[in-house]
Each structure stands twice: as structure tokens, then as C-alpha cells.
Enzyme design. Structure first.
Site, PDB file in Angstrom:
ATOM      1  N   SER A 101       0.860  -1.173   0.000  1.00 35.56           N
ATOM      2  CA  SER A 101       0.000   0.000   0.000  1.00 35.56           C
ATOM      3  C   SER A 101       0.901   1.229   0.000  1.00 35.56           C
ATOM      4  O   SER A 101       2.073   1.149   0.354  1.00 35.56           O
ATOM      5  CB  SER A 101      -0.924  -0.019   1.200  1.00 35.56           C
ATOM      6  N   LYS A 102       0.308   2.349  -0.408  1.00 38.10           N
ATOM      7  CA  LYS A 102       1.112   3.566  -0.544  1.00 38.10           C
ATOM      8  C   LYS A 102       1.675   4.022   0.783  1.00 38.10           C
ATOM      9  O   LYS A 102       2.596   4.794   0.845  1.00 38.10           O
ATOM     10  CB  LYS A 102       0.257   4.664  -1.155  1.00 38.10           C
TER      11      LYS A 102
END
Ligand code: GLU
Length: 263
Positions: free
Chosen positions: A233-234
């Protein structure tokens, strides 16, 4: 061949983006095509200019050069208004006052998504601020031949039901904005991670409803996984290009590492 790299400025560039960029630029180079850069800041609450700046800077550092200046979704209101008018002109749009809690009570569909049950379909609500705007999706299959995964069949009405075009906060949704942009920019090839595979049938349907006779070709590539089941995930600092830079990695090392992760 015209493709695009389309990050959302809701976080920093990470290895998942680098893998995607390698595929996007790789396909484009092989076909003698071009790459456009599109900043997908349709979610105004989560997008930040500092992420956009950092993404552009990290891409340049890695050597990914777009064929033209970046395009920002928040500058493209007329494109979305025009696309909306096409749908509304066919009587396909309606206002939806369902709350998030109500939507979460809808029964799950085939693949775990909850297709919109059509609660507001015949209530005749106008497209007003403060409520969602949906487009009718009649039952029917969309078929496409994925360049990496082969033939695919999806029925958007069973998967997601009537698609949200604009949310109650006034944001154009990802699904709508991406289709309007891919068409307006004459994108011929969409190359992205397999996490977006389930979105493709509905995007092809939406493109057709907007009047696009030939939708783009699609290629969905593997994702970089954090563990066997968890995708990156970012917010995962340990995989951010910024962090790797700060730790002394060279651009070529980051690229080689990203390549190795999916080969
Ligand atoms: N903006 C999307 C993302 O950041 C990608 C959109 C697409 O390639 O269709 O995941």
C-alpha cells in the site's frame, strides 16, 4: 499506441508504481508508442499537491519521461461534465440518496463486491449536490482479450450494479473519470496491475455508453506483494522510492529491484 501512467497523489511513489511504470514504458517502447502522465486526483479529500510534486520528482529521478506535460483530473471538470451529459441524455443517470451504512447492508455479489441493489433506481431523484449520481448498468457480458491474461468475461451489472459516477461529496469517481479521460485522451492501451482487473468490464461498458465504439486494449500485470496475500500500500514506508533514495539506493538499483520482484 498511446498509453498512460496514472498515479493518484494520495501517497508517495512506491515499488508497485515502479513495476507499473516499467510495464507501461516497456510496452510503449516496444510498440514505438507514447506515454501520457495523468495525475488522478479525483478524490479531492485524499489528494495532496505535495504527493503530486514528490511523484513527479521521483519519476524523473528514475528516468521515466512522459511524452507531454502531466494532465491533472482536477483541471478537467468540462471533460467530466461533457461525459455526464452524454449519459444523462440517454436517460441513464439518477440521483442516489443511499447512505454508506445502507449500501453495506446490500447482499454480496459473486466476487465479494456488493453490487448496488438499485434502491434509488426508480425514485426519480435529480442529480443534486449532497447525494450520489449513478448510471444504470443493464445485465450483459463484456468480453475482452487481456494481453497478459487472455480472454476475460465480466458482467458489470452482477459485479457492481449501477455505477457511481459522482459521490455525495462532489467527487467524480475513479471509474467514471478514468473512462472519460481514457477516451478524451484517445488512450489505446491501458496497462495496469491485476488489482484493477475486476474494474475493466465496467469501464468497457461505460466507454460504450459514452459512445466509444472501440475501447482500449488492456494488460493487467502481477502486483508486488508485501506478503503472499497482502499487496503493497502507498503507506508502506519501507517500499517508498523516497525512502530507498534516502537510504542511498541509485535509480538503476531501484529499477532492477522492482524488475526482480515480478520476474
Ligand atoms: N489511478 C489508479 C491508481 O493509482 C490507476 C488507474 C488505472 O490505471 O486505471 O491505482
Amino acid at each position: 499506441m498511446l498509453t498512460r501512467f496514472a498515479p493518484a497523489p494520495t501517497g508517495f511513489l512506491h515499488l508497485g508504481h515502479v513495476v507499473n511504470a516499467l510495464y507501461v514504458w516497456g510496452y510503449a517502447r516496444e510498440a514505438g508508442g507514447r506515454v501520457l502522465l495523468r495525475i488522478e486526483d479525483h478524490d479531492r479529500q485524499r489528494s495532496r499537491p505535495e504527493y503530486e510534486r514528490a511523484i513527479l520528482e521521483d519519476l524523473a529521478w528514475l528516468g521515466f519521461q512522459a511524452d507531454g506535460p502531466p494532465v491533472r483530473q482536477s483541471d478537467r471538470e468540462p471533460v467530466y461534465r461533457g461525459a455526464l451529459a452524454r449519459l444523462a441524455g440517454q436517460g441513464l443517470m439518477y440521483g442516489c440518496a443511499c447512505t454508506r451504512a445502507e449500501l453495506q447492508q446490500a447482499p454480496p455479489g459473486l466476487d465479494g463486491e456488493r453490487p448496488y441493489p438499485g434502491t434509488c433506481r426508480s425514485r426519480g431523484l435529480p442529480l443534486a449536490d449532497g447525494i450520489g449520481w449513478r448510471v444504470r448498468m443493464t445485465p450483459g457480458e463484456e468480453r475482452f482479450d487481456d494481453r497478459l491474461l487472455g480472454p476475460q468475461v465480466q458482467d458489470p451489472s452482477a459485479q457492481c450494479g449501477d455505477l457511481l459516477v459522482r459521490d455525495r461529496l462532489g467527487n467524480w469517481t475513479y471509474q467514471f473519470a478514468v473512462v472519460a479521460d481514457d477516451w478524451a485522451q484517445q488512450i489505446t492501451d491501458v496497462i495496469r496491475g491485476v488489482d484493477l482487473l475486476a474494474s475493466t468490464g465496467r469501464q468497457i461498458r461505460l466507454a460504450r455508453l459514452l459512445g466509444r465504439a472501440t475501447p482500449p486494449r488492456f494488460a493487467h500485470h502481477p502486483l508486488v506483494m508485501r506478503t503472499a496475500t497482502e499487496k503493497l500500500s502507498k503507506s508502506d514506508g519501507d517500499t517508498g522510492v523516497r525512502d530507498l533514495r534516502a537510504a542511498g539506493w541509485a535509480a538503476a538499483e531501484v529499477l532492477a529491484h522492482a524488475r526482480a520482484l515480478v520476474s
